[in-house]
Write an enzyme that holds these catalytic residues in place. Structure first.
Site, short mmCIF file in Angstrom:
data_model
loop_
_atom_site.label_atom_id
_atom_site.label_comp_id
_atom_site.label_asym_id
_atom_site.label_seq_id
_atom_site.Cartn_x
_atom_site.Cartn_y
_atom_site.Cartn_z
N ASP A 105 45.83 45.34 45.24
CA ASP A 105 45.15 46.50 44.64
C ASP A 105 45.40 46.50 43.13
O ASP A 105 46.52 46.24 42.67
CB ASP A 105 45.70 47.78 45.28
CG ASP A 105 44.83 48.98 44.99
OD1 ASP A 105 44.28 49.55 45.97
OD2 ASP A 105 44.67 49.36 43.82
N ILE A 106 44.35 46.78 42.37
CA ILE A 106 44.43 46.75 40.91
C ILE A 106 45.31 47.88 40.36
O ILE A 106 45.84 47.79 39.26
CB ILE A 106 43.00 46.80 40.31
CG1 ILE A 106 42.95 46.13 38.95
CG2 ILE A 106 42.42 48.19 40.28
CD1 ILE A 106 41.55 45.82 38.46
N GLN A 146 37.51 58.32 50.00
CA GLN A 146 37.18 56.88 49.91
C GLN A 146 36.48 56.67 48.58
O GLN A 146 35.45 57.28 48.31
CB GLN A 146 36.26 56.48 51.08
CG GLN A 146 35.89 54.99 51.04
CD GLN A 146 35.04 54.56 52.23
OE1 GLN A 146 34.57 55.39 53.03
NE2 GLN A 146 34.82 53.26 52.35
N HIS A 175 37.97 49.17 53.97
CA HIS A 175 39.21 48.50 53.60
C HIS A 175 40.42 49.24 54.16
O HIS A 175 40.40 50.46 54.29
CB HIS A 175 39.35 48.36 52.08
CG HIS A 175 39.21 49.64 51.33
ND1 HIS A 175 37.99 50.20 51.05
CD2 HIS A 175 40.14 50.48 50.80
CE1 HIS A 175 38.18 51.33 50.37
NE2 HIS A 175 39.47 51.53 50.22
N HIS A 195 44.49 49.75 53.39
CA HIS A 195 45.57 49.56 52.43
C HIS A 195 46.84 49.19 53.19
O HIS A 195 47.20 49.85 54.17
CB HIS A 195 45.89 50.86 51.69
CG HIS A 195 44.77 51.41 50.86
ND1 HIS A 195 44.79 51.37 49.48
CD2 HIS A 195 43.62 52.04 51.18
CE1 HIS A 195 43.70 51.96 49.00
NE2 HIS A 195 42.97 52.39 50.02
#
Ligand code: 5GP
Ligand code: ZN
Length: 119
Positions: A29-30, A92, A98, A100
């Site tokens: 994750d960024i 979302q 996705h 996490h």
């Protein structure tokens, strides 16, 4: 379709890949909640839990298990939280299904149980 996660899965935009197979892609994750925060996506575009086919979801969740175990060991994490949001009201922010994987560490200051407490 202008989907950032489709572009990541196709490597049209860069990401820090953790794992991939023919159907599933995992990357960091960024904006990580904790060290090693990883996202697991299907390579095909499905918006959320409501439209991903069950067989694809099964493939994805088995990768979630495998990567959770692997990353817990590699990162020396003490636990893992899994998180998934479906729909705008559920917060979302990227409309490509996705899950996490959030590694947890002793004294990491994250307080998930607070989220479940009634106001
Ligand atoms: P959501 O809020 O939809 O459950 O989670 C979306 C997640 O995707 C966020 O945690 C956000 O930091 C991450 N994210 C958004 N854009 C990018 C991107 O371009 N690259 C990566 N690696 N992660 C992203
Ligand atoms: Zn997509």
């Amino acid at each position: 379709m202008n989907c950032i996660f489709c572009k990541i899965a196709k490597k049209e935009i860069p990401s820090e890949k953790i794992y991939e197979n023919d159907k599933v892609f995992c990357f960091l994750d960024i904006n990580p909640v904790s060290k090693g925060h990883t996202l697991v996506i299907s390579k095909k575009h499905y918006e959320n839990i409501f439209d991903i086919p069950e067989n694809e979801l099964k493939e994805l969740i088995s990768v979630v298990k495998k990567i959770s175990k692997k990353r817990k060991k590699e990162l020396n994490a003490d636990g893992i939280n899994l998180f998934n949001a479906n729909g705008k009201i559920a917060e979302q922010s990227v409309s490509h299904f996705h899950i996490h994987i959030i590694p947890r560490y002793k004294n990491d200051g994250i307080n998930i149980s607070k989220m479940f407490k009634q106001k």
